[in-house]
Design a protein around this motif. Structure first.
Motif, PDB file in Angstrom:
ATOM      1  N   TYR A 185       0.869  -1.173  -0.047  1.00 38.82           N
ATOM      2  CA  TYR A 185      -0.047  -0.022  -0.092  1.00 38.82           C
ATOM      3  C   TYR A 185       0.853   1.422   0.018  1.00 38.82           C
ATOM      4  O   TYR A 185       1.898   1.120   0.523  1.00 38.82           O
ATOM      5  CB  TYR A 185      -0.875  -0.105   1.111  1.00 38.82           C
ATOM      6  N   TYR A 187       0.348   5.038   1.331  1.00 36.72           N
ATOM      7  CA  TYR A 187      -0.724   5.972   2.021  1.00 36.72           C
ATOM      8  C   TYR A 187      -0.112   7.406   1.864  1.00 36.72           C
ATOM      9  O   TYR A 187       0.900   7.772   2.095  1.00 36.72           O
ATOM     10  CB  TYR A 187      -0.318   5.831   3.793  1.00 36.72           C
ATOM     11  N   MET A 211       0.236  -5.708   6.006  1.00 33.41           N
ATOM     12  CA  MET A 211       0.386  -5.115   4.837  1.00 33.41           C
ATOM     13  C   MET A 211       1.968  -4.552   4.636  1.00 33.41           C
ATOM     14  O   MET A 211       2.499  -4.344   5.761  1.00 33.41           O
ATOM     15  CB  MET A 211      -0.606  -4.147   4.560  1.00 33.41           C
ATOM     16  N   ASN A 213       4.550  -1.629   3.349  1.00 36.56           N
ATOM     17  CA  ASN A 213       4.292  -0.178   3.108  1.00 36.56           C
ATOM     18  C   ASN A 213       5.482   0.233   2.174  1.00 36.56           C
ATOM     19  O   ASN A 213       6.454  -0.109   2.425  1.00 36.56           O
ATOM     20  CB  ASN A 213       4.409   0.740   4.297  1.00 36.56           C
ATOM     21  N   PRO A 240       2.509  -0.162  -5.813  1.00 40.97           N
ATOM     22  CA  PRO A 240       1.475  -0.439  -4.800  1.00 40.97           C
ATOM     23  C   PRO A 240       0.064  -1.192  -5.327  1.00 40.97           C
ATOM     24  O   PRO A 240      -0.355  -0.913  -6.301  1.00 40.97           O
ATOM     25  CB  PRO A 240       1.072   0.738  -3.874  1.00 40.97           C
ATOM     26  N   THR A 242      -2.405  -1.287  -3.419  1.00 42.05           N
ATOM     27  CA  THR A 242      -3.617  -0.226  -3.035  1.00 42.05           C
ATOM     28  C   THR A 242      -3.171   0.929  -2.789  1.00 42.05           C
ATOM     29  O   THR A 242      -1.814   1.352  -2.335  1.00 42.05           O
ATOM     30  CB  THR A 242      -4.462  -0.762  -1.667  1.00 42.05           C
ATOM     31  N   ALA A 269      -2.705  -0.420  -8.218  1.00 41.28           N
ATOM     32  CA  ALA A 269      -3.870   0.039  -7.530  1.00 41.28           C
ATOM     33  C   ALA A 269      -4.743   0.876  -8.442  1.00 41.28           C
ATOM     34  O   ALA A 269      -5.987   0.849  -8.284  1.00 41.28           O
ATOM     35  CB  ALA A 269      -3.320   1.041  -6.514  1.00 41.28           C
TER      36      ALA A 269
END
Length: 305
Positions: A185, A187, A211, A213, A240, A242, A269
């Motif tokens: 993911y 962020y 998950m 990062n 990533p 997501t 993603a």
């Protein structure tokens, strides 16, 4: 866009408040019985229950109201927008003004960072201050809730809230099926690609789901305090699975705006439409609504392929 500078502020203020400057005021377990005074937390001792609390931390404001201390809160900072009936003022938690705070005649001030040595300034005015820095773990959150409960005379309520949060988070996490391959993911704190690594409070939430990062490599040595700024090239290469957007309100970001970004079309993603919008405020605080953040991540993980 008052929060367009959030990521830079995070890298400075949260870094200052949450990663290094944990003073005695926040480091020890409350010493008094559930309803007895005086109460001591660290070096802060209150002789009586505070009835005029000023909160200069949106997270502390949420905690205070959640444990039933809302009626004791007489003023909160300009960023404390939850709950809606919090007594919002023009006081600033980013640039606190000792004279303006003193004018509220508080018997307890709660802050998240010691900007401009505000703790010492208020100390000279004989105003009690609790410094509750940005949490780096869920345990920090539970501890701060407990401290506020003891100082305000709501120990039972704070204990109940902590137990409720722990139970709900545990149930949410356990309900998400395990994956053979962890989801990766990204962020996003703001459109300039500031992010948060696995070693931050936010990262800890995603760690609950195992998950990976993609921002971790950008701050491998921790020199950026867990809040590195990524380049487009680095992000696209990391690819990533997501994307989570914590800049939907401040910066009007959405799945559509991300898909429209130049060079992002090859990101998994984006191709799979696995871009998830978060509530900026919930995502940037470490209080009772962390349960909502955990639920939002769980829902996204369940949807992702």
């Amino acid at each position: 866009m008052k929060r367009v500078f959030f990521a830079a502020t995070t890298a400075a203020l949260l870094l200052l408040a949450g990663c290094g400057e944990k003073t005695d005021e926040t480091s020890t377990t409350p010493s008094a019985a559930a309803t007895g005074y005086p109460v001591t937390v660290g070096t802060l001792t209150l002789a009586a229950r505070p009835e005029k609390i000023v909160s200069l931390s949106p997270t502390a404001t949420e905690m205070l109201f959640a444990i039933g201390a809302g009626p004791q809160v007489t003023a909160v900072d300009s960023e404390s927008d939850y709950p809606a009936d919090a007594p919002k003022t023009d006081l600033s938690g980013f640039k606190p003004n000792a004279e303006a705070i003193a004018a509220k005649d508080p018997d307890l001030v709660v802050i998240s960072g010691d900007t401009d040595q505000i703790v010492a300034q208020l100390g000279k005015l004989k105003i009690p201050v609790l410094l509750s820095p940005a949490a780096t773990t869920l345990d920090d959150t539970y501890r701060q809730i407990g401290e506020l409960g003891a100082l305000t005379g709501h120990t039972a309520e704070s204990t109940k809230l902590n137990e409720q949060m722990k139970t709900e988070i545990d149930q949410i996490v356990k309900a998400v099926p395990a994956r053979t391959k962890p989801l990766s993911y990204y962020y996003e704190l703001d459109p300039s690609l500031y992010s948060a690594t696995s070693k931050t409070f936010i990262g800890g939430v995603f760690n609950l789901f195992g998950m990976t990062n993609v921002a971790d490599a950008a701050d491998a040595d921790g020199s950026k305090g867990g809040y590195p700024q990524l380049s487009v090239e680095t992000l696209v290469k990391a690819n990533p699975d997501t994307i989570f957007l914590a800049d939907t309100r401040c910066c009007q970001q959405s799945a559509e705006t991300v898909k429209a970004r130049k060079g992002w079309s090859s990101v998994t993603a984006v191709q799979k439409s696995q871009i998830y919008a978060l509530d900026d405020d919930i995502a940037s605080r470490w209080g009772p609504r962390t349960v909502d953040l955990v639920k939002a991540v769980a829902d996204a993980v369940n949807k992702a392929s």
